[in-house]
Design a protein around this motif. Structure first.
Motif, PDB file in Angstrom:
ATOM      1  N   VAL A   1       0.744  -1.050  -0.042  1.00 30.65           N
ATOM      2  CA  VAL A   1      -0.075  -0.089   0.417  1.00 30.65           C
ATOM      3  C   VAL A   1       0.869   0.940  -0.111  1.00 30.65           C
ATOM      4  CG1 VAL A   1      -2.040  -1.244   1.000  1.00 30.65           C
ATOM      5  CG2 VAL A   1      -0.065   0.067   2.269  1.00 30.65           C
ATOM      6  N   GLY A   2       0.801   1.865  -0.537  1.00 34.48           N
ATOM      7  CA  GLY A   2       1.104   3.701  -0.556  1.00 34.48           C
ATOM      8  C   GLY A   2       1.713   3.783   0.874  1.00 34.48           C
ATOM      9  N   THR A   3       0.866   3.846   1.332  1.00 39.93           N
ATOM     10  CA  THR A   3       0.899   3.831   3.181  1.00 39.93           C
ATOM     11  C   THR A   3       3.024   3.670   3.823  1.00 39.93           C
ATOM     12  OG1 THR A   3      -1.084   3.800   3.891  1.00 39.93           O
ATOM     13  CG2 THR A   3       0.430   4.480   5.470  1.00 39.93           C
ATOM     14  N   ALA A   4       2.457   1.982   3.463  1.00 40.11           N
ATOM     15  CA  ALA A   4       3.826   1.366   3.427  1.00 40.11           C
ATOM     16  C   ALA A   4       4.746   1.898   2.579  1.00 40.11           C
ATOM     17  CB  ALA A   4       3.813   0.218   3.380  1.00 40.11           C
ATOM     18  N   LEU A   5       4.712   2.014   1.573  1.00 32.92           N
ATOM     19  CA  LEU A   5       5.985   2.926   0.197  1.00 32.92           C
ATOM     20  C   LEU A   5       6.431   4.306   1.083  1.00 32.92           C
ATOM     21  CD1 LEU A   5       4.548   2.244  -2.876  1.00 32.92           C
ATOM     22  CD2 LEU A   5       6.262   0.822  -2.008  1.00 32.92           C
ATOM     23  N   THR A   6       6.057   5.026   2.173  1.00 31.96           N
ATOM     24  CA  THR A   6       6.091   6.123   2.405  1.00 31.96           C
ATOM     25  C   THR A   6       6.459   6.163   3.475  1.00 31.96           C
ATOM     26  OG1 THR A   6       4.438   7.219   3.496  1.00 31.96           O
ATOM     27  CG2 THR A   6       4.754   7.635   1.041  1.00 31.96           C
ATOM     28  N   SER A   7       6.831   4.604   4.331  1.00 33.49           N
ATOM     29  CA  SER A   7       7.580   4.467   5.843  1.00 33.49           C
ATOM     30  C   SER A   7       8.339   3.516   5.400  1.00 33.49           C
ATOM     31  CB  SER A   7       6.514   4.316   6.733  1.00 33.49           C
ATOM     32  OG  SER A   7       4.998   3.750   5.914  1.00 33.49           O
ATOM     33  N   ILE A   8       7.273   2.433   5.598  1.00 32.74           N
ATOM     34  CA  ILE A   8       8.124   1.261   6.130  1.00 32.74           C
ATOM     35  C   ILE A   8       9.048   0.185   4.902  1.00 32.74           C
ATOM     36  CG2 ILE A   8       6.862  -0.769   6.814  1.00 32.74           C
ATOM     37  CD1 ILE A   8       8.063  -2.026   9.039  1.00 32.74           C
ATOM     38  N   ALA A   9       8.167   0.411   4.175  1.00 34.01           N
ATOM     39  CA  ALA A   9       8.777  -0.572   3.078  1.00 34.01           C
ATOM     40  C   ALA A   9      10.421  -0.321   2.671  1.00 34.01           C
ATOM     41  CB  ALA A   9       7.731  -0.728   1.498  1.00 34.01           C
ATOM     42  N   PRO A  10      10.577   0.739   2.493  1.00 30.38           N
ATOM     43  CA  PRO A  10      12.094   1.496   1.894  1.00 30.38           C
ATOM     44  C   PRO A  10      13.178   0.876   2.630  1.00 30.38           C
ATOM     45  CG  PRO A  10      10.772   2.779   1.624  1.00 30.38           C
ATOM     46  CD  PRO A  10       9.540   2.676   1.856  1.00 30.38           C
ATOM     47  N   ARG A  11      12.332   1.007   3.829  1.00 30.40           N
ATOM     48  CA  ARG A  11      13.741   0.472   5.336  1.00 30.40           C
ATOM     49  C   ARG A  11      13.880  -0.636   5.360  1.00 30.40           C
ATOM     50  NH1 ARG A  11      12.167   3.717  10.926  1.00 30.40           N
ATOM     51  NH2 ARG A  11      11.721   5.932   9.256  1.00 30.40           N
ATOM     52  N   ILE A  12      13.042  -1.562   4.672  1.00 27.52           N
ATOM     53  CA  ILE A  12      12.970  -3.527   5.007  1.00 27.52           C
ATOM     54  C   ILE A  12      13.696  -3.923   3.281  1.00 27.52           C
ATOM     55  CG2 ILE A  12      11.658  -5.612   4.465  1.00 27.52           C
ATOM     56  CD1 ILE A  12       9.179  -4.022   5.984  1.00 27.52           C
ATOM     57  N   MET A  13      13.051  -3.586   2.418  1.00 26.24           N
ATOM     58  CA  MET A  13      13.894  -3.331   1.617  1.00 26.24           C
ATOM     59  C   MET A  13      15.361  -3.066   1.375  1.00 26.24           C
ATOM     60  SD  MET A  13      10.548  -2.895  -1.694  1.00 26.24           S
ATOM     61  CE  MET A  13      10.782  -0.896  -1.228  1.00 26.24           C
ATOM     62  N   ARG A  14      15.680  -1.897   2.081  1.00 27.46           N
ATOM     63  CA  ARG A  14      17.500  -1.533   2.145  1.00 27.46           C
ATOM     64  C   ARG A  14      17.786  -2.932   2.976  1.00 27.46           C
ATOM     65  NH1 ARG A  14      20.401   2.930   1.521  1.00 27.46           N
ATOM     66  NH2 ARG A  14      19.004   3.778   0.988  1.00 27.46           N
ATOM     67  N   ALA A  15      17.176  -3.205   3.912  1.00 26.55           N
ATOM     68  CA  ALA A  15      17.883  -4.229   4.812  1.00 26.55           C
ATOM     69  C   ALA A  15      18.134  -5.310   4.544  1.00 26.55           C
ATOM     70  CB  ALA A  15      17.235  -4.031   5.938  1.00 26.55           C
ATOM     71  N   LEU A  16      17.111  -5.884   3.626  1.00 27.08           N
ATOM     72  CA  LEU A  16      17.110  -6.958   2.808  1.00 27.08           C
ATOM     73  C   LEU A  16      17.979  -6.995   1.601  1.00 27.08           C
ATOM     74  CD1 LEU A  16      16.080 -10.507   2.219  1.00 27.08           C
ATOM     75  CD2 LEU A  16      14.205  -9.225   0.834  1.00 27.08           C
ATOM     76  N   ARG A  17      18.318  -5.490   0.752  1.00 32.72           N
ATOM     77  CA  ARG A  17      19.378  -5.516   0.260  1.00 32.72           C
ATOM     78  C   ARG A  17      20.634  -5.624   0.847  1.00 32.72           C
ATOM     79  NH1 ARG A  17      19.161  -5.835  -5.568  1.00 32.72           N
ATOM     80  NH2 ARG A  17      21.266  -4.655  -6.534  1.00 32.72           N
ATOM     81  N   GLN A  18      20.960  -5.124   1.510  1.00 37.32           N
ATOM     82  CA  GLN A  18      22.100  -5.384   2.466  1.00 37.32           C
ATOM     83  C   GLN A  18      22.415  -6.888   2.721  1.00 37.32           C
ATOM     84  OE1 GLN A  18      22.117  -3.175   5.444  1.00 37.32           O
ATOM     85  NE2 GLN A  18      22.988  -1.350   4.256  1.00 37.32           N
ATOM     86  N   GLU A  19      21.314  -7.632   2.768  1.00 36.49           N
ATOM     87  CA  GLU A  19      21.755  -9.526   3.170  1.00 36.49           C
ATOM     88  C   GLU A  19      21.686 -10.216   1.747  1.00 36.49           C
ATOM     89  OE1 GLU A  19      19.144 -12.907   4.927  1.00 36.49           O
ATOM     90  OE2 GLU A  19      18.481 -11.121   5.329  1.00 36.49           O
ATOM     91  N   ALA A  20      21.107  -9.287   0.633  1.00 32.48           N
ATOM     92  CA  ALA A  20      21.001 -10.194  -0.259  1.00 32.48           C
ATOM     93  C   ALA A  20      21.291  -9.719  -1.897  1.00 32.48           C
ATOM     94  CB  ALA A  20      19.814 -11.652  -0.648  1.00 32.48           C
TER      95      ALA A  20
END
Length: 297
Positions: free
Chosen positions: A100-119
């Motif tokens: 949802v757009g709500t998450a794309l302005t808050s937690i979603a980018p942080r999750i993807m950044r953290a996962l990108r560092q791991e994988a």
């Protein structure tokens, strides 16, 4: 024709050394074993690769052609093996993510950044969808994982709360309440409202309607917007006000103000969702990373 990778590797060393005895020592094999590998490779290709005399070893034209191609062949094989192994442990491949757009302005980018560092080899295909559309896409296996808002339980899906934020009031800059530190919900009874269409998220819509009715009025809905940008734009134009999760205050849109409500406004949750039967390691990595990120907020 079947080429053995071991024979191909032995060929490259032999073609570099042009000396069977030195090559055998480098490869820690007997000279006869090396000769057998080269002979098997020549038989497989049906052409001689070396000209051997008592004094010298030279590449044939076919051997020169193979020496040019062999390193690329081995590189691609090694890369394919690496990708296969990473796909098996969920650190490579493609993950279809809904949000949802709500998450794309808050937690979603942080999750993807953290996962990108791991994988770093894991690719993301991110689609912004409303909650109900995401639940349907997950059930149909068109999405691997999703971040939804106030979703209703679904028998095929796992739902797990990530973070929660209270409702706030969104006002035009020139609204009479725009400079107030807090706004009483009852003071909104005569306002025009701009909301999400109910079909895009019935649970969230019902939270807002229920909250207004608890404070003695039914909201006068003058417009609906299928996305947050449309709704905030309508607020900025002066058409009305809106009630939104506090996450959206990150958008910093010109012409509007976000103001907290007095009392105990409803708390809106963002949830993680995935199919119960999806055993993909990449999905599990996303779920674990999302949980870890949520704990830091």
């Amino acid at each position: 024709m079947a080429l053995e990778l071991r024979s191909l590797r032995s060929f490259i060393v032999t073609a570099t050394e042009l000396h069977f005895s030195r090559t055998a020592k480098r490869l820690h094999v007997s000279q006869s074993a090396l000769s057998q590998q080269i002979k098997a490779l020549e038989d497989s290709l049906g052409v001689p690769l070396f000209v051997r005399t008592s004094r010298m070893v030279e590449l044939t034209p076919a051997g020169e052609a193979l020496l040019e191609a062999a390193p690329r062949i081995l590189f691609e094989v090694d890369r394919a093996v690496d990708r296969v192994r990473k796909a098996a442990d969920g650190t490579a491949g493609t993950l279809a993510i809904g949000s949802v757009g709500t998450a794309l302005t808050s937690i979603a980018p942080r999750i993807m950044r953290a996962l990108r560092q791991e994988a770093p080899d894991l690719r993301f295909e991110v689609t912004q969808l409303d909650t109900d559309a995401q639940l349907l896409a997950l059930a149909d296996r068109r999405l691997d994982v999703a971040i939804v808002r106030e979703a209703r339980p679904h028998p095929a899906l796992c739902l797990e709360q990530l973070v929660s934020e209270p409702l706030v009031v969104v006002l035009p800059d020139d609204h009479r309440y725009a400079n107030q530190a807090q706004i009483r919900p009852g003071d909104l009874a005569r306002e025009h409202f701009i909301l999400w269409p109910r079909q895009l998220g019935a649970e969230f819509y019902d939270i807002i309607i229920g909250y207004c009715r608890e404070h003695g009025f039914s909201p006068d809905i003058v417009a609906e917007g299928a996305d947050i940008e449309t709704q905030l734009g309508l607020v900025a134009s002066g058409l009305g006000i809106s009630l939104q999760p506090a996450y959206y205050s990150n958008l910093r849109m010109v012409g509007i103000q976000f103001r907290p409500l007095t009392g105990s406004p409803p708390v809106v949750s963002l949830q993680l969702a995935w199919h119960r039967n999806n055993i993909s390691p990449a999905v599990q990595h996303f779920v674990d990373t999302a949980r870890a990120v949520a704990q830091t907020l």
